[in-house]
Design a protein around this motif. Structure first.
Motif, PDB file in Angstrom:
ATOM      1  N   UNK A 173       0.843  -1.203   0.000  1.00  0.00           N
ATOM      2  CA  UNK A 173       0.000   0.000   0.000  1.00  0.00           C
ATOM      3  C   UNK A 173       0.879   1.254   0.000  1.00  0.00           C
ATOM      4  N   UNK A 174       1.995   1.204   0.743  1.00  0.00           N
ATOM      5  CA  UNK A 174       2.924   2.350   0.729  1.00  0.00           C
ATOM      6  C   UNK A 174       3.472   2.603  -0.668  1.00  0.00           C
ATOM      7  N   UNK A 175       3.856   1.527  -1.366  1.00  0.00           N
ATOM      8  CA  UNK A 175       4.405   1.666  -2.723  1.00  0.00           C
ATOM      9  C   UNK A 175       3.355   2.311  -3.635  1.00  0.00           C
ATOM     10  N   UNK A 176       2.118   1.826  -3.550  1.00  0.00           N
ATOM     11  CA  UNK A 176       1.044   2.344  -4.418  1.00  0.00           C
ATOM     12  C   UNK A 176       0.687   3.783  -4.037  1.00  0.00           C
ATOM     13  N   UNK A 177       0.666   4.077  -2.741  1.00  0.00           N
ATOM     14  CA  UNK A 177       0.347   5.437  -2.291  1.00  0.00           C
ATOM     15  C   UNK A 177       1.380   6.413  -2.853  1.00  0.00           C
ATOM     16  N   UNK A 178       2.637   6.030  -2.777  1.00  0.00           N
ATOM     17  CA  UNK A 178       3.691   6.897  -3.286  1.00  0.00           C
ATOM     18  C   UNK A 178       3.505   7.168  -4.785  1.00  0.00           C
ATOM     19  N   UNK A 179       3.172   6.123  -5.542  1.00  0.00           N
ATOM     20  CA  UNK A 179       2.955   6.294  -6.986  1.00  0.00           C
ATOM     21  C   UNK A 179       1.816   7.281  -7.244  1.00  0.00           C
ATOM     22  N   UNK A 180       0.841   7.311  -6.323  1.00  0.00           N
ATOM     23  CA  UNK A 180      -0.319   8.190  -6.475  1.00  0.00           C
ATOM     24  C   UNK A 180      -0.093   9.555  -5.809  1.00  0.00           C
ATOM     25  N   UNK A 181       1.084   9.779  -5.265  1.00  0.00           N
ATOM     26  CA  UNK A 181       1.383  11.064  -4.630  1.00  0.00           C
ATOM     27  C   UNK A 181       0.706  11.248  -3.278  1.00  0.00           C
ATOM     28  N   UNK A 182       0.361  10.135  -2.620  1.00  0.00           N
ATOM     29  CA  UNK A 182      -0.308  10.211  -1.309  1.00  0.00           C
ATOM     30  C   UNK A 182       0.740   9.989  -0.225  1.00  0.00           C
ATOM     31  N   UNK A 183       0.780  10.895   0.758  1.00  0.00           N
ATOM     32  CA  UNK A 183       1.869  10.884   1.747  1.00  0.00           C
ATOM     33  C   UNK A 183       1.495  10.274   3.094  1.00  0.00           C
ATOM     34  N   UNK A 184       0.204  10.043   3.318  1.00  0.00           N
ATOM     35  CA  UNK A 184      -0.241   9.569   4.636  1.00  0.00           C
ATOM     36  C   UNK A 184      -1.148   8.350   4.467  1.00  0.00           C
ATOM     37  N   UNK A 185      -0.992   7.405   5.368  1.00  0.00           N
ATOM     38  CA  UNK A 185      -1.669   6.100   5.258  1.00  0.00           C
ATOM     39  C   UNK A 185      -2.077   5.665   6.667  1.00  0.00           C
ATOM     40  N   UNK A 186      -3.333   5.274   6.819  1.00  0.00           N
ATOM     41  CA  UNK A 186      -3.825   4.795   8.124  1.00  0.00           C
ATOM     42  C   UNK A 186      -4.114   3.306   8.054  1.00  0.00           C
ATOM     43  N   UNK A 187      -3.714   2.573   9.092  1.00  0.00           N
ATOM     44  CA  UNK A 187      -4.042   1.157   9.173  1.00  0.00           C
ATOM     45  C   UNK A 187      -4.254   0.769  10.632  1.00  0.00           C
TER      46      UNK A 187
END
Ligand code: PSU
Ligand code: MN
Length: 304
Positions: free
Chosen positions: A109-123
């Motif tokens: 999910x971190x790899x995909x978030x980075x590709x999409x320019x998203x810097x924050x992730x909650x789990x």
């Protein structure tokens, strides 16, 4: 070559407007909770992100494309599907290349978030160093991802199914900032304290956003782990959860469960052993993490 990314309409709009976006993983849906609570929880978490002023982007691979943001129907289908692949860093490219479907772990999910320019992730909880890792070498790829990919991950610490002292040591070796939110102790998922000090403490989303940006300016790769303790009212004391953890670990050892199957097996067994209690706690902590992640994402969006 264009990337195989598909954005939901909401996420596409948020990206165009520079609005705050929070990434959410899908392995917690397919391998972390039973149906139908998994879909209910994922839906509530998305609503919590929206209520906190950000846009949720639940991430999964479907039909060979990375979906950034799922429709309610897609979420429901994923939550009901059986034998969905669990995708970590090692699995992501093959799944996409072969046109398959899979749920993303924290690492993927971190790899995909980075590709999409998203810097924050909650789990909920991250993977870590498993007990007995000195013999099994079982260390989650989530840890190395935190050292490589510039995404701030908000979790309730790590579950005591893992070896928490070794997990913290390994994160230190990898140079990953581990930030306890609002307290000194590193939280242990269902319990507010693991009995271990976290290396760093911060008390505001603004401070976490500042240090996220500073890492980028310094040219340091990797993200941050924000360890947000479960809300007091939802906590399960360590003494109550501990016997269930020991039981699940003993059964995993007796049945020779190994590799990618270990974490889902332990989570499933602990759910069964504790009934509603562990699930209610799990839901409460994910919602709290969604709120904090939204506050951090809002700070970052304001500064962009
Ligand atoms: N820990 C939890 N809940 C989870 C997971 C871990 O408390 O749902 C999931 C996450 O997706 C995490 C993955 O990234 O398991 C770690 O698996 P492994 O240990 O195989 O790397
Ligand atoms: Mn593992």
């Amino acid at each position: 070559m264009t990337l195989p990314l598909t954005y939901s309409a909401d996420v596409a709009r948020a990206r165009a407007e520079g609005a705050a976006i929070v990434a959410l993983e899908s392995t917690i849906i397919t391998h972390g909770m039973p149906f139908p609570q998994n879909v209910e929880t994922a839906t509530r978490v998305e609503a919590e992100v929206r209520a906190s002023g950000a846009v949720p982007a639940t991430i999964a691979v479907m039909g060979g494309r990375i979906h950034i943001g799922l429709s309610p129907a897609e979420l429901e289908a994923l939550g009901q599907a059986r034998d969905v692949a669990k995708l970590s860093r090692a699995d992501l490219a093959a799944c996409l290349a072969l046109g398959r479907t899979g749920a993303t772990t924290v690492a993927a999910t971190m790899i995909c978030a980075r590709l999409a320019g998203i810097e924050v992730f909650a789990t909920g909880g991250i993977g870590g160093v498993h007990r007995g890792a000195e013999a099994s070498f079982d260390i989650s790829a989530d840890l190395r991802e935190l050292a490589e990919t510039p995404v701030t991950v908000v979790a309730a610490g790590a579950k005591a199914i893992l070896d928490l002292p070794k997990t913290l040591e390994y994160l230190e070796t990898l140079g990953v900032p581990v930030i306890a939110f609002g307290q000194d102790d590193f939280p242990a998922f269902w319990s507010r304290s693991s009995g271990l000090m976290a290396p760093l403490r911060m008390d505001s989303a603004a401070d976490i956003a500042s240090s996220h940006r500073m890492r980028g300016r310094l040219g340091l790769p990797g993200g941050q782990l924000v360890a947000n303790p479960i809300p007091v009212t939802a906590e399960i004391p360590r003494a109550v959860i501990q016997p269930h953890i020991e039981g699940a670990l003993a059964e995993a050892a007796a049945r020779g469960i190994a590799a990618k199957a270990v974490t889902p097996f332990l989570l499933q067994r602990i759910f069964e052993a504790t009934g509603g209690a562990s699930l209610a706690a799990n839901v409460a902590l994910v919602l709290a993490n969604a709120r904090l992640a939204s506050a951090i994402a809002t700070e970052l969006a304001r500064r962009s």
